[in-house]
Motif scaffolding. Structure first.
Motif, PDB file in Angstrom:
ATOM      1  N   THR A  57     -43.049 -16.338 -33.556  1.00 12.30           N
ATOM      2  CA  THR A  57     -43.698 -16.210 -32.238  1.00 12.30           C
ATOM      3  C   THR A  57     -43.101 -17.231 -31.266  1.00 12.30           C
ATOM      4  OG1 THR A  57     -45.516 -17.646 -32.939  1.00 12.30           O
ATOM      5  CG2 THR A  57     -45.861 -15.269 -33.156  1.00 12.30           C
ATOM      6  N   LEU A  60     -39.755 -15.807 -30.079  1.00 12.58           N
ATOM      7  CA  LEU A  60     -39.908 -14.717 -29.099  1.00 12.58           C
ATOM      8  C   LEU A  60     -40.269 -15.280 -27.721  1.00 12.58           C
ATOM      9  CD1 LEU A  60     -41.853 -11.948 -31.092  1.00 12.58           C
ATOM     10  CD2 LEU A  60     -39.399 -12.446 -31.055  1.00 12.58           C
ATOM     11  N   GLU A  61     -41.119 -16.300 -27.724  1.00 10.10           N
ATOM     12  CA  GLU A  61     -41.479 -16.932 -26.443  1.00 10.10           C
ATOM     13  C   GLU A  61     -40.298 -17.685 -25.840  1.00 10.10           C
ATOM     14  OE1 GLU A  61     -44.887 -19.254 -27.577  1.00 10.10           O
ATOM     15  OE2 GLU A  61     -46.289 -17.789 -26.710  1.00 10.10           O
ATOM     16  N   ASP A  64     -38.031 -15.351 -24.468  1.00 13.89           N
ATOM     17  CA  ASP A  64     -38.765 -14.383 -23.651  1.00 13.89           C
ATOM     18  C   ASP A  64     -38.400 -12.929 -23.984  1.00 13.89           C
ATOM     19  OD1 ASP A  64     -40.701 -13.636 -21.862  1.00 13.89           O
ATOM     20  OD2 ASP A  64     -39.323 -13.597 -20.148  1.00 13.89           O
ATOM     21  N   ARG A  66     -39.063  -9.112 -25.079  1.00 18.12           N
ATOM     22  CA  ARG A  66     -40.104  -8.095 -24.892  1.00 18.12           C
ATOM     23  C   ARG A  66     -39.540  -6.736 -25.315  1.00 18.12           C
ATOM     24  NH1 ARG A  66     -44.280 -10.227 -22.017  1.00 18.12           N
ATOM     25  NH2 ARG A  66     -43.825 -12.328 -21.281  1.00 18.12           N
ATOM     26  N   ASP A  67     -40.420  -5.741 -25.473  1.00 19.33           N
ATOM     27  CA  ASP A  67     -40.000  -4.395 -25.896  1.00 19.33           C
ATOM     28  C   ASP A  67     -39.146  -4.462 -27.160  1.00 19.33           C
ATOM     29  OD1 ASP A  67     -41.264  -3.350 -23.598  1.00 19.33           O
ATOM     30  OD2 ASP A  67     -39.472  -3.798 -22.401  1.00 19.33           O
ATOM     31  N   ILE A  68     -39.649  -5.199 -28.100  1.00 22.42           N
ATOM     32  CA  ILE A  68     -38.887  -5.521 -29.315  1.00 22.42           C
ATOM     33  C   ILE A  68     -39.113  -4.482 -30.405  1.00 22.42           C
ATOM     34  CG2 ILE A  68     -38.643  -7.244 -31.146  1.00 22.42           C
ATOM     35  CD1 ILE A  68     -39.939  -9.250 -29.164  1.00 22.42           C
ATOM     36  N   MET A  87     -48.870 -11.080 -31.127  1.00 22.70           N
ATOM     37  CA  MET A  87     -48.062 -10.770 -29.936  1.00 22.70           C
ATOM     38  C   MET A  87     -47.810  -9.265 -29.807  1.00 22.70           C
ATOM     39  SD  MET A  87     -45.176 -13.680 -29.554  1.00 22.70           S
ATOM     40  CE  MET A  87     -45.647 -15.272 -28.852  1.00 22.70           C
ATOM     41  N   ASP A  89     -48.271  -7.130 -27.580  1.00 20.57           N
ATOM     42  CA  ASP A  89     -47.738  -6.558 -26.335  1.00 20.57           C
ATOM     43  C   ASP A  89     -46.248  -6.799 -26.133  1.00 20.57           C
ATOM     44  OD1 ASP A  89     -48.053  -9.234 -26.020  1.00 20.57           O
ATOM     45  OD2 ASP A  89     -48.836  -9.123 -23.963  1.00 20.57           O
ATOM     46  N   ARG A  90     -45.641  -7.604 -26.968  1.00 21.88           N
ATOM     47  CA  ARG A  90     -44.179  -7.777 -26.869  1.00 21.88           C
ATOM     48  C   ARG A  90     -43.411  -6.789 -27.747  1.00 21.88           C
ATOM     49  NH1 ARG A  90     -42.105 -12.991 -24.868  1.00 21.88           N
ATOM     50  NH2 ARG A  90     -43.871 -14.247 -24.177  1.00 21.88           N
ATOM     51  N   THR A  92     -42.565  -3.010 -29.492  1.00 26.01           N
ATOM     52  CA  THR A  92     -42.604  -1.554 -29.372  1.00 26.01           C
ATOM     53  C   THR A  92     -42.832  -0.902 -30.727  1.00 26.01           C
ATOM     54  OG1 THR A  92     -41.064  -1.693 -27.545  1.00 26.01           O
ATOM     55  CG2 THR A  92     -41.289   0.451 -28.617  1.00 26.01           C
TER      56      THR A  92
END
Lengths: 241, 241, 241
Positions: A57, A60-61, A64, A66-68, A87, A89-90, A92
Motif C-alpha cells: 500500500t 502504491l501511494e 500514485d 491507480r486503475d491497477i 485500497m 478504489d485504486r 481494477t
C-alpha cells in the motif's frame, strides 16, 4: 494499456519477476514488481503479514498508482487480498496466480495441507530466527517440476528465507474476496503441484472469489522463472478488460 | 546421460515401446524395453505378478544395469514397485506413467473401479486359460480415445492376452512407495481416460508416492503409440536430475 | 466422410456455429447447424424443451439425414439426448461438448449448482416473458474467459433470450444415456468455467454416458466463437470412427 503490479511469492523477491515484467511491458503495459517487506536483502525476518501488506500500500501511494491490475503469486495472494481491502478504489482487477485466497481470519498455514504446515513449523523452529527455507528436494520436485535440474539449483540459490510470521499471521479483512466489488481472475498452471492436487489451488481456493475469470496455463508453480513469456501471456489474458 | 528401463503395460510388450525408446535414445540416453514374463509370444498365461517382477530383476542383473531411471506404464507400475523394493540400490528414480502405485498387499484389481474389476473377472473366466483381452470398444474409446480408428485397430491387433493372475496377485513389499528413498515422478496424460476420472490415476494414485515430481502431458493412455515423441519428452522431463 | 449435426447452446443460434461448421466442412464432411425452436428471431419465448427436441427430429426427417454424428453444446446436450432417444437408428455417435447429460426426469436446472438455478429463476421472473439473458459480467468472466473483451461484447450482442421453460422442463426418456447403444464422446474444454469446477462438466456429467470417448481441448465454453478451428478439430476427433 494497463498498469500491472506483480506481487511475488514466498522466498522470492521482485527482481525474480523481472523477465515476466519485461514480456508484459513488450505489450505496451506499465509493470511494477516491488519486493515485499520481509523478503528484501536486509529485512528483518520477524516481519509479519501486515507489514508485507503495508509495504505494497505504501508503494502504491508513493508511486500514485491507480486503475491497477494487482496480481499476486502464491503467498502473494495473501498480500493482494489485504491490499485490495485497504485500497479498493485504486484497483481494477485482482489476479490470483496459483495464489492463496484468504477470508478474514485465515492465515496461510490454515490453507495448506496439515503435513505442509507441520513441515513449515519444524523448519521455522530449527532456523534460529523464525524464518524458513524450503528443503531442496521439495523445491526441485514439488515446485520446479517442469524445469531442468541446473535451472532448479540456480533458482534455489537466489531464494531468501521467508519470515514465518507471514505464514502464521491471520489476515483481518473488512470484506471477504467473494464480496469485493472488483474484477477477479485466477491463473492456474496445470503442472503446478506446489500444493497436492487433492488439496490444491483450483477450484478449492479459486472458488472463494465468487465470480472470477479462470485462466489455465501449461506451466508449473515457477513458470515465472521457467517460461516467463507464457506467464506474461496468462497475466495479460487474466488482466485485460 | 541416463539409463532408462521402460516397463510396458498390460496386453503390451517391449517392442511396442520401440518408437518411444528411439526418441529417448536420440537425446543420448541408453534405453531398455524388456518384455515382462507373461506377455511374451510363448509365455504361459498362468504367469503371476511375482514372475513378472522377477523377469525385470533378472534383466537388470543380466545386463548389470545401475543408476537406472525405471519407468512403468499402467500395469507396469505394479511391476516397477516390486522391482524397486527388491533392487533399490540400482535405481535412481522411479517414473510412474499413468501407472498403478500399490502399497504392500494391494493387487491391481484393488486399485480399479469395481465395475472394471468385475469386467476383468468375467473376461478371464470366459477365456479358458485365465487370461483376458480388452473388448475392442473399450480399447477404442477408453484407451485409444485420442488416436484415429485405423490406428486403434492396428494397435489392437498387436496386443496379447494378459495373464489374469498378474491382476489378482497381491504385491508383497518391505517398503511402501511413499517411504522409498528414491526419486519419484508421475506422468499424467490429460487425455488419459483408461481409468474414469472420478476414480483416476492422478492425484488418487500419484499421491501415494509422497514427494514426487508431477509431469502432465497432452496425451492419452496410449500416447506411446499415438505420440511417441511427446511421450519421450515427458519421460525425459520425469527422469532428469 | 461423416454427416455432422451441431446443436447450439442456450442463448445461441445455428448461425453462431458457422465458423466451426466451415472448418469441419474443410475436412470433407457434411455439416448442419439448425437453430433450435425457441432461439430463432421470431420464436415464442414460451417454447419448452420438447418443442426444441422436436425441431431437431423434424429437421433430420426433412433432410432425411442418417448415419449422423449428433453433437450438442451445453444446453444442446439436453436436446441431443432427447433426439437420440426418439431417433436412435439415424445416429452413429453422440458428442456432448461441455454439455448437459440428463437422465429421464432431469431438467437442466437439476444439473447446475443451486446458486445458478436461483439466478436463472430470478432473471426469468424479472423478464416479463419467462425468458432470461445472462448478465454481462457472468458472460465475460464465466463464459468468455479465454477471449478478449471486445470480442466478448460483440458476441454478447448476438445472443438471444433463452426460453426459461427449456431449463425447467423435465426430459422424458425411454433409455438413459448410459444404456443407449450408440457411440458416445465427451469434449471437455480445460478452460471451460461456465460451470464451477467443483460442480463441473467432467467427470460429473460425462460419466453418465457409460463408456465414452473423452476429448480434452485447450479452450473455454465459447471456443466455438474464440477458436473455431480448434473446436472443429475436437469435434472431428470426437466424431471419427
Amino acid at each position: 494499456m494497463a498498469t500491472y503490479v506483480l506481487i511475488h511469492g514466498a522466498w522470492h523477491d521482485g527482481d525474480l519477476l523481472g523477465p515476466v515484467a519485461d514480456h508484459i511491458r513488450a505489450g505496451g503495459h506499465e509493470v511494477h514488481t516491488p519486493t515485499l517487506a520481509g523478503n528484501g536483502p536486509k529485512d528483518d525476518k520477524s516481519t509479519g503479514l501486515e507489514e508485507a501488506i503495508a509495504s505494497v500500500t505504501g508503494y502504491l501511494e508513493a508511486h500514485d498508482l491507480r486503475d491497477i491490475v494487482l496480481a499476486g503469486h502464491s503467498y502473494g495472494g495473501m498480500v493482494i487480498t489485504g491490499v485490495a481491502d485497504r485500497m479498493t478504489d485504486r484497483i481494477t482487477r485482482l489476479v490470483y496466480w496459483n495464489a492463496f485466497v484468504p477470508n478474514s481470519g485465515d492465515s496461510l498455514l490454515d490453507l495448506v495441507p496439515p503435513h505442509f504446515a507441520a513441515m513449515f513449523r519444524d523448519l521455522a523452529e530449527a532456523s534460529g530466527d523464525n524464518s524458513l527455507t524450503l528443503p531442496y528436494p521439495v523445491w526441485r520436485d514439488g515446485f520446479f517440476n517442469d524445469g531442468d535440474g541446473d535451472a532448479a539449483q540456480a533458482a534455489y540459490d537466489k531464494l531468501n528465507p521467508q519470515p514465518f510470521a507471514t505464514f502464521t499471521d491471520q489476515i483481518a479483512l473488512t470484506t471477504d474476496p467473494a464480496a469485493m466489488q472488483l474484477g477477479k481472475s485466477y491463473i492456474n498452471g496445470l503442472h503446478d503441484a506446489a500444493l497436492p492436487h487433492s488439496h490444491g489451488w483450483h477450484p478449492r481456493l479459486s472458488e472463494r472469489l465468487g465470480l472470477f475469470r479462470l485462466v489455465q496455463m501449461m506451466g508449473g508453480h515457477e513458470s515465472c522463472l521457467i517460461d516467463p513469456g507464457a506467464t506474461a501471456d496468462a497475466l495479460i489474458v487474466a488482466g485485460r478488460k
